[in-house]
Design a protein around this motif. Structure first.
Motif, PDB file in Angstrom:
ATOM      1  N   VAL A 270      -2.265  -1.482 -12.949  1.00 44.01           N
ATOM      2  CA  VAL A 270      -3.542  -1.925 -12.381  1.00 44.01           C
ATOM      3  C   VAL A 270      -4.304  -0.698 -11.901  1.00 44.01           C
ATOM      4  O   VAL A 270      -3.699   0.338 -11.602  1.00 44.01           O
ATOM      5  CB  VAL A 270      -3.339  -2.896 -11.190  1.00 44.01           C
ATOM      6  N   PRO A 271      -5.633  -0.796 -11.812  1.00 46.35           N
ATOM      7  CA  PRO A 271      -6.371   0.301 -11.178  1.00 46.35           C
ATOM      8  C   PRO A 271      -6.029   0.334  -9.691  1.00 46.35           C
ATOM      9  O   PRO A 271      -5.793  -0.709  -9.086  1.00 46.35           O
ATOM     10  CB  PRO A 271      -7.835  -0.080 -11.416  1.00 46.35           C
ATOM     11  N   ILE A 272      -5.981   1.519  -9.131  1.00 46.27           N
ATOM     12  CA  ILE A 272      -5.595   1.667  -7.729  1.00 46.27           C
ATOM     13  C   ILE A 272      -6.795   2.090  -6.895  1.00 46.27           C
ATOM     14  O   ILE A 272      -7.387   3.146  -7.140  1.00 46.27           O
ATOM     15  CB  ILE A 272      -4.444   2.682  -7.576  1.00 46.27           C
ATOM     16  N   ALA A 273      -7.154   1.235  -5.936  1.00 48.13           N
ATOM     17  CA  ALA A 273      -8.197   1.588  -4.977  1.00 48.13           C
ATOM     18  C   ALA A 273      -7.577   2.513  -3.941  1.00 48.13           C
ATOM     19  O   ALA A 273      -6.527   2.197  -3.383  1.00 48.13           O
ATOM     20  CB  ALA A 273      -8.756   0.342  -4.302  1.00 48.13           C
ATOM     21  N   ALA A 274      -8.223   3.650  -3.687  1.00 46.35           N
ATOM     22  CA  ALA A 274      -7.592   4.615  -2.782  1.00 46.35           C
ATOM     23  C   ALA A 274      -8.611   5.509  -2.094  1.00 46.35           C
ATOM     24  O   ALA A 274      -9.180   6.390  -2.736  1.00 46.35           O
ATOM     25  CB  ALA A 274      -6.589   5.479  -3.546  1.00 46.35           C
ATOM     26  N   PRO A 275      -8.803   5.316  -0.788  1.00 44.63           N
ATOM     27  CA  PRO A 275      -9.481   6.324   0.019  1.00 44.63           C
ATOM     28  C   PRO A 275      -8.460   7.368   0.435  1.00 44.63           C
ATOM     29  O   PRO A 275      -7.300   7.326   0.005  1.00 44.63           O
ATOM     30  CB  PRO A 275      -9.970   5.515   1.222  1.00 44.63           C
TER      31      PRO A 275
ATOM     32  N   GLU B 136      -5.073  15.802  -6.683  1.00 47.38           N
ATOM     33  CA  GLU B 136      -5.506  17.197  -6.617  1.00 47.38           C
ATOM     34  C   GLU B 136      -6.557  17.434  -5.537  1.00 47.38           C
ATOM     35  O   GLU B 136      -6.735  18.562  -5.067  1.00 47.38           O
ATOM     36  CB  GLU B 136      -6.045  17.663  -7.979  1.00 47.38           C
ATOM     37  N   THR B 137      -7.255  16.373  -5.110  1.00 49.29           N
ATOM     38  CA  THR B 137      -8.304  16.530  -4.094  1.00 49.29           C
ATOM     39  C   THR B 137      -7.692  16.441  -2.706  1.00 49.29           C
ATOM     40  O   THR B 137      -7.571  17.434  -1.998  1.00 49.29           O
ATOM     41  CB  THR B 137      -9.396  15.473  -4.280  1.00 49.29           C
ATOM     42  N   VAL B 138      -7.312  15.234  -2.284  1.00 46.06           N
ATOM     43  CA  VAL B 138      -6.566  14.994  -1.050  1.00 46.06           C
ATOM     44  C   VAL B 138      -5.570  13.879  -1.355  1.00 46.06           C
ATOM     45  O   VAL B 138      -5.631  13.257  -2.416  1.00 46.06           O
ATOM     46  CB  VAL B 138      -7.494  14.583   0.119  1.00 46.06           C
ATOM     47  N   TYR B 139      -4.660  13.605  -0.431  1.00 39.36           N
ATOM     48  CA  TYR B 139      -3.743  12.474  -0.613  1.00 39.36           C
ATOM     49  C   TYR B 139      -4.525  11.169  -0.474  1.00 39.36           C
ATOM     50  O   TYR B 139      -5.442  11.059   0.350  1.00 39.36           O
ATOM     51  CB  TYR B 139      -2.624  12.528   0.413  1.00 39.36           C
ATOM     52  N   GLY B 140      -4.156  10.179  -1.305  1.00 32.02           N
ATOM     53  CA  GLY B 140      -4.828   8.894  -1.268  1.00 32.02           C
ATOM     54  C   GLY B 140      -3.919   7.799  -0.743  1.00 32.02           C
ATOM     55  O   GLY B 140      -2.682   7.909  -0.796  1.00 32.02           O
ATOM     56  N   LEU B 141      -4.542   6.734  -0.227  1.00 31.66           N
ATOM     57  CA  LEU B 141      -3.803   5.540   0.218  1.00 31.66           C
ATOM     58  C   LEU B 141      -4.197   4.400  -0.704  1.00 31.66           C
ATOM     59  O   LEU B 141      -5.329   3.908  -0.651  1.00 31.66           O
ATOM     60  CB  LEU B 141      -4.134   5.197   1.666  1.00 31.66           C
ATOM     61  N   GLY B 142      -3.262   3.979  -1.572  1.00 30.18           N
ATOM     62  CA  GLY B 142      -3.615   3.104  -2.675  1.00 30.18           C
ATOM     63  C   GLY B 142      -3.094   1.689  -2.583  1.00 30.18           C
ATOM     64  O   GLY B 142      -2.045   1.419  -2.000  1.00 30.18           O
ATOM     65  N   ALA B 143      -3.869   0.788  -3.200  1.00 31.45           N
ATOM     66  CA  ALA B 143      -3.479  -0.612  -3.375  1.00 31.45           C
ATOM     67  C   ALA B 143      -4.092  -1.100  -4.672  1.00 31.45           C
ATOM     68  O   ALA B 143      -4.994  -0.467  -5.238  1.00 31.45           O
ATOM     69  CB  ALA B 143      -3.966  -1.467  -2.205  1.00 31.45           C
TER      70      ALA B 143
ATOM     71  N   TYR C  20       4.863   2.813   1.535  1.00 36.28           N
ATOM     72  CA  TYR C  20       5.495   3.929   0.839  1.00 36.28           C
ATOM     73  C   TYR C  20       4.612   5.163   0.988  1.00 36.28           C
ATOM     74  O   TYR C  20       3.382   5.068   0.934  1.00 36.28           O
ATOM     75  CB  TYR C  20       5.623   3.598  -0.653  1.00 36.28           C
ATOM     76  N   ILE C  21       5.231   6.314   1.186  1.00 29.52           N
ATOM     77  CA  ILE C  21       4.523   7.591   1.134  1.00 29.52           C
ATOM     78  C   ILE C  21       5.243   8.463   0.113  1.00 29.52           C
ATOM     79  O   ILE C  21       6.429   8.780   0.276  1.00 29.52           O
ATOM     80  CB  ILE C  21       4.482   8.305   2.496  1.00 29.52           C
ATOM     81  N   ILE C  22       4.534   8.802  -0.952  1.00 28.58           N
ATOM     82  CA  ILE C  22       5.074   9.703  -1.974  1.00 28.58           C
ATOM     83  C   ILE C  22       4.522  11.094  -1.715  1.00 28.58           C
ATOM     84  O   ILE C  22       3.310  11.302  -1.663  1.00 28.58           O
ATOM     85  CB  ILE C  22       4.678   9.254  -3.391  1.00 28.58           C
ATOM     86  N   GLY C  23       5.403  12.054  -1.556  1.00 26.43           N
ATOM     87  CA  GLY C  23       4.986  13.432  -1.352  1.00 26.43           C
ATOM     88  C   GLY C  23       5.027  14.210  -2.650  1.00 26.43           C
ATOM     89  O   GLY C  23       5.763  13.875  -3.578  1.00 26.43           O
TER      90      GLY C  23
ATOM     91  N   ILE D 163       0.841  -1.197   0.000  1.00 27.05           N
ATOM     92  CA  ILE D 163       0.000   0.000   0.000  1.00 27.05           C
ATOM     93  C   ILE D 163       0.876   1.246   0.000  1.00 27.05           C
ATOM     94  O   ILE D 163       1.881   1.326   0.690  1.00 27.05           O
ATOM     95  CB  ILE D 163      -0.980   0.017   1.194  1.00 27.05           C
ATOM     96  N   VAL D 164       0.447   2.235  -0.797  1.00 29.17           N
ATOM     97  CA  VAL D 164       1.252   3.426  -1.058  1.00 29.17           C
ATOM     98  C   VAL D 164       0.381   4.670  -0.932  1.00 29.17           C
ATOM     99  O   VAL D 164      -0.691   4.750  -1.539  1.00 29.17           O
ATOM    100  CB  VAL D 164       1.865   3.374  -2.474  1.00 29.17           C
ATOM    101  N   ALA D 165       0.820   5.651  -0.155  1.00 31.02           N
ATOM    102  CA  ALA D 165       0.157   6.948  -0.093  1.00 31.02           C
ATOM    103  C   ALA D 165       0.734   7.852  -1.168  1.00 31.02           C
ATOM    104  O   ALA D 165       1.950   7.854  -1.391  1.00 31.02           O
ATOM    105  CB  ALA D 165       0.331   7.575   1.288  1.00 31.02           C
ATOM    106  N   PHE D 166      -0.135   8.627  -1.823  1.00 34.45           N
ATOM    107  CA  PHE D 166       0.311   9.455  -2.944  1.00 34.45           C
ATOM    108  C   PHE D 166      -0.579  10.683  -3.080  1.00 34.45           C
ATOM    109  O   PHE D 166      -1.732  10.680  -2.631  1.00 34.45           O
ATOM    110  CB  PHE D 166       0.303   8.637  -4.245  1.00 34.45           C
ATOM    111  N   PRO D 167      -0.066  11.735  -3.702  1.00 35.30           N
ATOM    112  CA  PRO D 167      -0.847  12.964  -3.824  1.00 35.30           C
ATOM    113  C   PRO D 167      -1.866  12.888  -4.954  1.00 35.30           C
ATOM    114  O   PRO D 167      -1.650  12.226  -5.972  1.00 35.30           O
ATOM    115  CB  PRO D 167       0.217  14.023  -4.137  1.00 35.30           C
TER     116      PRO D 167
END
Length: 349
Positions: free
Chosen positions: A138-143, A36-43, A169-172, A30-34
């Protein structure tokens, strides 16, 4: 878990970092990424075990569906059909801060859709987000990339505060330019129905479907047995540590009432925070006041909302009093988030 943290520029994306994070996604991480709305946490949205890690890291209720993020318009693999109205919305607003709800195919796991037969899909405008999706393949599910219930993060520091040691991972990147989550519109019904207001407003959607409307379910506090069709419809969200109370009415009466309430709370030895605007911030005395920006620019108000709500956590306030906004245009999205943060505790004056 050791969390890798890296900073990127949206205008000059470092492909090495993107590929490294994409490898984590493909491997079920799972990876956090920016965005335009808010940062997402993706898988990986199609990997049940990977999606389960999102719920675990966030402490997110299992009946709260996720949104899958894509990098192009080719979504036929994930949904049974794309109605003409949905195509019109995609053409007009993608990439951008809008999610469309469509009937899903079985390739999308039940955990991603919270057991629903529908799924939300969006194409983010943020270049880092799209490059990560492309590289992942792959498509990334992210809240949102925060502990469930807390104000959503609009900068990397907030992601690290909530998720360091819980994600791979956290991408800023740059701070989110919108500041509230995407508009969600149900395209399985006719006319289309807004399930969560955002930067793409009802008025904008009515240029595509003049009969578009907002689901009444999001305008009041949901019942316990309510089954949400989109993220954010059921649970208390966006909440700082201190309780939030909204005061609504003519602005001069709102200022007077908040000032009166501050005095009462101070007599109870309670430390009060006030969320105000540039036009009113100097009218409050003897309490902590933070401005969201000018009432003349609701886009800035929305951009600053979550950052301001989070800022009170470090001020040790006992209660937060907030001015209300007119529910027109982006103001609808702002008030939707504020009502959720306050648990619908609103005082009319």
């Amino acid at each position: 878990m050791k969390t890798k943290v890296a900073m990127l520029s949206e205008n000059a994306v470092d492909k090495r970092i993107i590929n490294d994070a994409a490898l984590k996604i493909r491997d079920g991480g799972i990876v956090a990424f920016p965005t335009e709305t808010v940062y997402g946490l993706g898988a990986d949205a199609l990997n049940e075990k990977a999606v389960a890690k999102i719920f675990e890291a966030k402490g997110r209720p299992q009946d709260n569906p996720l949104i899958i993020h894509v990098a192009d318009f080719n979504i036929d693999e994930y949904v049974t059909e794309v109605p003409d109205m949905a195509k019109d919305i995609m053409q007009k607003f993608w990439p951008g801060p809008i999610t469309i709800i469509l009937n899903k195919k079985e390739i999308v796991p039940s955990i991603t859709s919270a057991g629903l037969d529908t799924i939300g899909i969006r194409m983010p405008q943020n270049n880092i987000a799209r490059e990560l999706i492309k590289a992942s393949g792959v498509p990334i599910a992210a809240p949102s990339a925060n502990i469930s219930g807390r104000p959503s993060p609009t900068d990397m520091e907030s992601c690290v505060e909530d998720l360091d040691g819980k994600v791979d991972y956290i991408i800023g990147g740059e701070n989110s330019i919108v500041g509230v989550e995407s508009t969600i519109v149900d395209c399985t019904v006719n006319p289309i129905c807004v399930l969560r207001p955002g930067a793409v407003t009802l008025e904008m959607l009515q240029t595509v479907d003049s009969n578009a409307y907002i689901d009444p379910a999001i305008l009041s506090k949901p019942k316990e047995d309510f089954r949400p069709k989109a993220p954010g419809m059921k649970y208390r969200h966006y909440a700082p540590k201190a309780p939030v109370k909204i005061v609504s009415g003519e602005i001069d009466k709102v200022v007077a009432k908040i000032s009166e309430m501050v005095l009462n709370y101070n007599e109870q030895d309670k430390k009060v925070g006030v969320i105000a605007t540039d036009e009113t911030k100097d009218l409050y005395k003897n309490q902590i006041v933070v401005s969201l920006g000018s009432r003349e620019n609701l886009n800035d108000i929305g951009k600053n909302l979550f950052k301001v709500l989070r800022s009170f956590d470090s001020m040790d306030v006992n209660i937060i009093l907030c001015e209300a906004f007119e529910e027109v245009g982006v103001g609808t999205a702002i008030m939707n988030r504020l009502k959720k943060s306050a648990g619908f505790d609103i005082l009319e004056v």
